[in-house]
Write an enzyme that holds these catalytic residues in place. Structure first.
Site, PDB file in Angstrom:
ATOM      1  N   ASP A   1      13.620  -4.304   1.437  1.00 39.00           N
ATOM      2  CA  ASP A   1      13.607  -5.735   1.103  1.00 39.00           C
ATOM      3  C   ASP A   1      14.420  -5.987  -0.169  1.00 39.00           C
ATOM      4  O   ASP A   1      14.667  -7.126  -0.530  1.00 39.00           O
ATOM      5  CB  ASP A   1      12.178  -6.282   0.956  1.00 39.00           C
ATOM      6  CG  ASP A   1      11.314  -5.521  -0.029  1.00 39.00           C
ATOM      7  OD1 ASP A   1      11.588  -4.324  -0.293  1.00 39.00           O
ATOM      8  OD2 ASP A   1      10.339  -6.111  -0.544  1.00 39.00           O
TER       9      ASP A   1
ATOM     10  N   TYR B   1      12.788   0.778  -0.322  1.00 41.02           N
ATOM     11  CA  TYR B   1      12.359  -0.606  -0.083  1.00 41.02           C
ATOM     12  C   TYR B   1      13.564  -1.406   0.405  1.00 41.02           C
ATOM     13  O   TYR B   1      14.436  -1.796  -0.371  1.00 41.02           O
ATOM     14  CB  TYR B   1      11.742  -1.205  -1.353  1.00 41.02           C
ATOM     15  CG  TYR B   1      10.240  -0.995  -1.409  1.00 41.02           C
ATOM     16  CD1 TYR B   1       9.685   0.214  -1.009  1.00 41.02           C
ATOM     17  CD2 TYR B   1       9.377  -2.006  -1.817  1.00 41.02           C
ATOM     18  CE1 TYR B   1       8.312   0.414  -1.032  1.00 41.02           C
ATOM     19  CE2 TYR B   1       7.993  -1.811  -1.848  1.00 41.02           C
ATOM     20  CZ  TYR B   1       7.474  -0.600  -1.450  1.00 41.02           C
ATOM     21  OH  TYR B   1       6.117  -0.407  -1.476  1.00 41.02           O
TER      22      TYR B   1
ATOM     23  N   TRP C   1       9.384  -5.153   3.877  1.00 38.46           N
ATOM     24  CA  TRP C   1       8.476  -6.247   3.510  1.00 38.46           C
ATOM     25  C   TRP C   1       9.201  -7.542   3.822  1.00 38.46           C
ATOM     26  O   TRP C   1      10.381  -7.704   3.464  1.00 38.46           O
ATOM     27  CB  TRP C   1       8.120  -6.164   2.026  1.00 38.46           C
ATOM     28  CG  TRP C   1       7.408  -4.905   1.662  1.00 38.46           C
ATOM     29  CD1 TRP C   1       7.905  -3.840   0.981  1.00 38.46           C
ATOM     30  CD2 TRP C   1       6.044  -4.581   1.969  1.00 38.46           C
ATOM     31  NE1 TRP C   1       6.939  -2.870   0.846  1.00 38.46           N
ATOM     32  CE2 TRP C   1       5.784  -3.304   1.448  1.00 38.46           C
ATOM     33  CE3 TRP C   1       5.009  -5.252   2.642  1.00 38.46           C
ATOM     34  CZ2 TRP C   1       4.538  -2.665   1.571  1.00 38.46           C
ATOM     35  CZ3 TRP C   1       3.777  -4.622   2.761  1.00 38.46           C
ATOM     36  CH2 TRP C   1       3.552  -3.349   2.228  1.00 38.46           C
TER      37      TRP C   1
ATOM     38  N   HIS D   1      -5.274  -8.046  -0.486  1.00 38.86           N
ATOM     39  CA  HIS D   1      -4.367  -8.574   0.551  1.00 38.86           C
ATOM     40  C   HIS D   1      -5.152  -9.085   1.757  1.00 38.86           C
ATOM     41  O   HIS D   1      -4.750  -8.889   2.906  1.00 38.86           O
ATOM     42  CB  HIS D   1      -3.354  -7.493   0.970  1.00 38.86           C
ATOM     43  CG  HIS D   1      -2.333  -7.196  -0.089  1.00 38.86           C
ATOM     44  ND1 HIS D   1      -1.211  -7.953  -0.277  1.00 38.86           N
ATOM     45  CD2 HIS D   1      -2.288  -6.227  -1.040  1.00 38.86           C
ATOM     46  CE1 HIS D   1      -0.502  -7.459  -1.298  1.00 38.86           C
ATOM     47  NE2 HIS D   1      -1.138  -6.414  -1.780  1.00 38.86           N
TER      48      HIS D   1
ATOM     49  N   TRP E   1       4.480   4.946  -3.102  1.00 36.50           N
ATOM     50  CA  TRP E   1       5.396   3.788  -3.137  1.00 36.50           C
ATOM     51  C   TRP E   1       5.767   3.366  -4.539  1.00 36.50           C
ATOM     52  O   TRP E   1       6.819   2.806  -4.772  1.00 36.50           O
ATOM     53  CB  TRP E   1       4.803   2.603  -2.372  1.00 36.50           C
ATOM     54  CG  TRP E   1       3.718   1.813  -3.061  1.00 36.50           C
ATOM     55  CD1 TRP E   1       2.381   2.100  -3.038  1.00 36.50           C
ATOM     56  CD2 TRP E   1       3.848   0.615  -3.843  1.00 36.50           C
ATOM     57  NE1 TRP E   1       1.681   1.159  -3.747  1.00 36.50           N
ATOM     58  CE2 TRP E   1       2.557   0.228  -4.256  1.00 36.50           C
ATOM     59  CE3 TRP E   1       4.931  -0.177  -4.232  1.00 36.50           C
ATOM     60  CZ2 TRP E   1       2.311  -0.903  -5.036  1.00 36.50           C
ATOM     61  CZ3 TRP E   1       4.687  -1.300  -5.005  1.00 36.50           C
ATOM     62  CH2 TRP E   1       3.388  -1.656  -5.397  1.00 36.50           C
TER      63      TRP E   1
ATOM     64  N   ASP F   1      -2.298  -9.435   6.026  1.00 36.07           N
ATOM     65  CA  ASP F   1      -2.041  -9.669   4.603  1.00 36.07           C
ATOM     66  C   ASP F   1      -2.493 -11.084   4.276  1.00 36.07           C
ATOM     67  O   ASP F   1      -3.007 -11.806   5.147  1.00 36.07           O
ATOM     68  CB  ASP F   1      -0.553  -9.437   4.256  1.00 36.07           C
ATOM     69  CG  ASP F   1      -0.403  -8.861   2.840  1.00 36.07           C
ATOM     70  OD1 ASP F   1      -0.917  -9.486   1.898  1.00 36.07           O
ATOM     71  OD2 ASP F   1       0.212  -7.788   2.684  1.00 36.07           O
TER      72      ASP F   1
ATOM     73  N   ARG G   1       3.901 -11.396   6.657  1.00 37.62           N
ATOM     74  CA  ARG G   1       4.603 -12.444   5.890  1.00 37.62           C
ATOM     75  C   ARG G   1       5.470 -13.266   6.830  1.00 37.62           C
ATOM     76  O   ARG G   1       5.581 -14.478   6.680  1.00 37.62           O
ATOM     77  CB  ARG G   1       5.435 -11.804   4.780  1.00 37.62           C
ATOM     78  CG  ARG G   1       4.683 -11.554   3.473  1.00 37.62           C
ATOM     79  CD  ARG G   1       3.379 -10.791   3.645  1.00 37.62           C
ATOM     80  NE  ARG G   1       2.732 -10.490   2.390  1.00 37.62           N
ATOM     81  CZ  ARG G   1       2.913  -9.352   1.690  1.00 37.62           C
ATOM     82  NH1 ARG G   1       3.697  -8.378   2.165  1.00 37.62           N
ATOM     83  NH2 ARG G   1       2.283  -9.176   0.554  1.00 37.62           N
TER      84      ARG G   1
ATOM     85  N   ASP H   1      -3.337  -1.068  -1.648  1.00 39.97           N
ATOM     86  CA  ASP H   1      -2.442  -1.403  -2.765  1.00 39.97           C
ATOM     87  C   ASP H   1      -2.886  -2.698  -3.438  1.00 39.97           C
ATOM     88  O   ASP H   1      -3.569  -3.525  -2.837  1.00 39.97           O
ATOM     89  CB  ASP H   1      -1.002  -1.559  -2.250  1.00 39.97           C
ATOM     90  CG  ASP H   1      -0.902  -2.605  -1.145  1.00 39.97           C
ATOM     91  OD1 ASP H   1      -1.833  -2.701  -0.329  1.00 39.97           O
ATOM     92  OD2 ASP H   1       0.106  -3.340  -1.110  1.00 39.97           O
ATOM     93  N   GLU H   2      -2.487  -2.850  -4.676  1.00 40.55           N
ATOM     94  CA  GLU H   2      -2.521  -4.131  -5.390  1.00 40.55           C
ATOM     95  C   GLU H   2      -3.815  -4.914  -5.171  1.00 40.55           C
ATOM     96  O   GLU H   2      -3.794  -6.015  -4.636  1.00 40.55           O
ATOM     97  CB  GLU H   2      -1.328  -4.989  -4.934  1.00 40.55           C
ATOM     98  CG  GLU H   2       0.006  -4.321  -5.221  1.00 40.55           C
ATOM     99  CD  GLU H   2       1.182  -5.116  -4.662  1.00 40.55           C
ATOM    100  OE1 GLU H   2       2.243  -5.092  -5.296  1.00 40.55           O
ATOM    101  OE2 GLU H   2       1.051  -5.720  -3.585  1.00 40.55           O
TER     102      GLU H   2
HETATM  103  C1  ACM Z   1       3.355  -2.353  -1.796  1.00 37.41           C
HETATM  104  O1  ACM Z   1       4.586  -2.517  -1.960  1.00 37.41           O
HETATM  105  N1  ACM Z   1       2.507  -3.256  -2.242  1.00 37.41           N
HETATM  106  C2  ACM Z   1       2.829  -1.178  -1.116  1.00 37.41           C
END
Ligand code: ACM
Length: 469
Positions: free
Chosen positions: A363, A361, A411, A206, A336, A131, A102, A269-270
């Site tokens: 962030d 986290y 992040w 991602h 996570w 990503d 990022r 993830d995601e």
């Molecule tokens: C994540 O926070 N997407 C691992």
């Protein structure tokens, strides 16, 4: 000047004694050696008026001992207090994750982070290298990954909003990448300080930066995407053509070669499924693979990546969504989403790293959002990191043994500079390090006092930490 006795993380056993060791050059005068009498993770450090010696059961434990010595001497100005320390970590995995996708960070900036991690006896730097917003890894045979995928034309200003109509951009290109030689150099820099780098190639979601570089990697090869300029989760995920799997084989093979450690993180993830749901190629593949649900497609990617990595002697690390698929027994799961998920991964026998968004986290805001620089949301104070119940609910003894460590997450959507990364990392990372080390339990008040006395060490490293309240 830091107080030399304010050690963070606190060693398992510390006995201060009368007197000081007077020396102008403590590092030159420290006697260092491996000792068969000590366990592989143990070190023993002794400072007396006559000199200082460090013994350890392995190179890794020697690095830990050196890092403790560094803390003591950094505040001592030629007159070093006498002490005997016996120490060993509770957890094998004491990590920080840094997202360099990022926002790109230069090699010297990463080296500073490695130095600061070593000072705190952390031993894993997990680099999130790819990503949607930037591909940061040179891959031979795929030059566009770094010519195209490493650069975005501009970046969203402010918080990510779901509706495109409200977006405003900074108009400034952002990017960068690491050559394979630079990464090898970084691996060696970290190794000398007792830190292993775990690279992450996040798949099959991602992946928009890679698909922008090579549209044939996506589900709609006729569409030319750009590298993503906003945050949130992209719907553009890897397609199912043979050449996508060839690409993954090439990438993972090169990653396995660059990073000598035993682990490669494959993200997982995601991963939205909308493109697969609309794709006739994906349906044809499902028939071929004997799958009945679109959601099972991700499992094919996970198994494929795991097979390639196993051929190179590597173990898979992945975010906890991969628990929805079959996994090799030696997979390391990074929990996570919710700490409650620790139950499932350990019940299924997987070694697991505690990386939950509730408490690790970094962030998230660490104080009143009205008084803090823009962050993604949430609130996790340094006190929360030190005191949170990281393993809620009941795990039986065998499950507990599968919790191999703790990791903080940086992040970087809202961390455009190295200073901002440091501000978000510290002092929360100090609290995390103490917990990951398994230091003898102390109250928050006792820790806070040691932390205040420790902060000048961060000043000496030029770290822009968030001041304590
Ligand atoms: C994540 O926070 N997407 C691992």
């Amino acid at each position: 000047m830091p107080d030399p006795i304010a050690l963070v993380p606190l060693p398992q056993s510390v006995i201060w004694s009368e007197g000081t060791w007077v020396t102008d050059d403590p590092w030159d005068s420290l006697s260092v050696g491996l000792s068969e009498g000590l366990g592989r993770t143990e070190y023993s450090l002794s400072i007396s008026p006559d000199g200082a010696s460090l013994a350890a059961g392995s190179e890794a434990a020697l690095a830990d001992g050196r890092n403790t010595f560094a803390q003591i001497v950094s505040g001592a100005a030629g007159s070093i207090p006498c002490v005997t320390i016996h120490d060993h970590p509770k957890h094998a995995w004491r990590g920080m994750m840094l997202d360099v996708s990022r926002h790109f960070r230069t090699v010297p900036e990463l080296e500073t982070m490695i130095d600061a991690m070593a000072l705190h006896r952390l031993n894993v730097l997990h680099l999130h290298l790819t990503d949607d917003q930037g591909w940061r890894l040179e891959v031979r045979g795929y030059p566009k990954l770094t010519e195209v995928g490493a650069w975005r034309d501009q970046t969203l200003i402010g918080h990510h909003q779901a509706e495109a109509g409200t977006w405003e951009f900074d108009g400034t290109p952002h990017g960068g990448y690491y050559t394979q030689d630079e990464l090898r150099g970084l691996v060696e820099y970290a190794r000398r300080r007792g830190i292993m780098i775990v690279p992450e190639v996040d798949l099959p979601g991602h992946m928009q930066a890679a698909i922008a570089s090579y549209p044939e990697l996506g589900n709609n090869p006729e569409v030319q995407l750009g590298v993503r300029q906003v945050w949130g989760i992209s719907d553009h995920v890897l397609g199912v053509a043979d050449e996508v799997f060839d690409f993954l084989r090439d990438v993972l093979t090169q990653v396995a070669d660059i990073f000598p450690g035993p682990y490669v993180h494959i993200g997982g993830d995601e991963c939205p499924r909308v493109e697969w749901e609309r794709s006739s190629a994906a349906r044809a593949r499902m028939n071929e693979w004997g799958l009945t649900r679109v959601s099972e497609i991700q499992g094919r990617f996970t198994s494929f990546a795991a097979e390639v990595l196993a051929e190179h002697g590597k173990r898979v690390v992945a975010w906890d969504e991969v628990l929805e698929s079959h996994l090799p027994d030696d997979t390391v799961v990074m929990n996570w989403r919710r700490a409650a998920g620790l139950k499932e991964s350990t019940a299924r026998g997987f070694q697991t790293v505690i990386a939950n968004s509730e408490h690790t986290y970094f962030d998230y805001y660490q104080g009143d959002p009205d008084e803090e620089p823009l962050a993604i949301g949430g609130l996790t104070t340094v006190e929360d990191v030190y005191t949170a119940d990281l393993v809620p609910g009941r795990l039986d003894g065998d499950q507990h043994k599968l919790l191999i460590g703790l990791q903080g997450q940086l992040w970087s959507e809202y961390m455009p500079t190295a200073q901002q990364v440091q501000y978000m990392a510290f002092p929360r990372m100090c609290a995390l390090a103490e917990r990951a080390w398994g230091s003898p339990e102390q109250s928050w008040e006792e820790f806070e006092e040691r932390l205040r006395a420790h902060l000048p060490r961060l000043d000496a490293f030029g770290i822009s930490y968030r001041p304590l309240d």
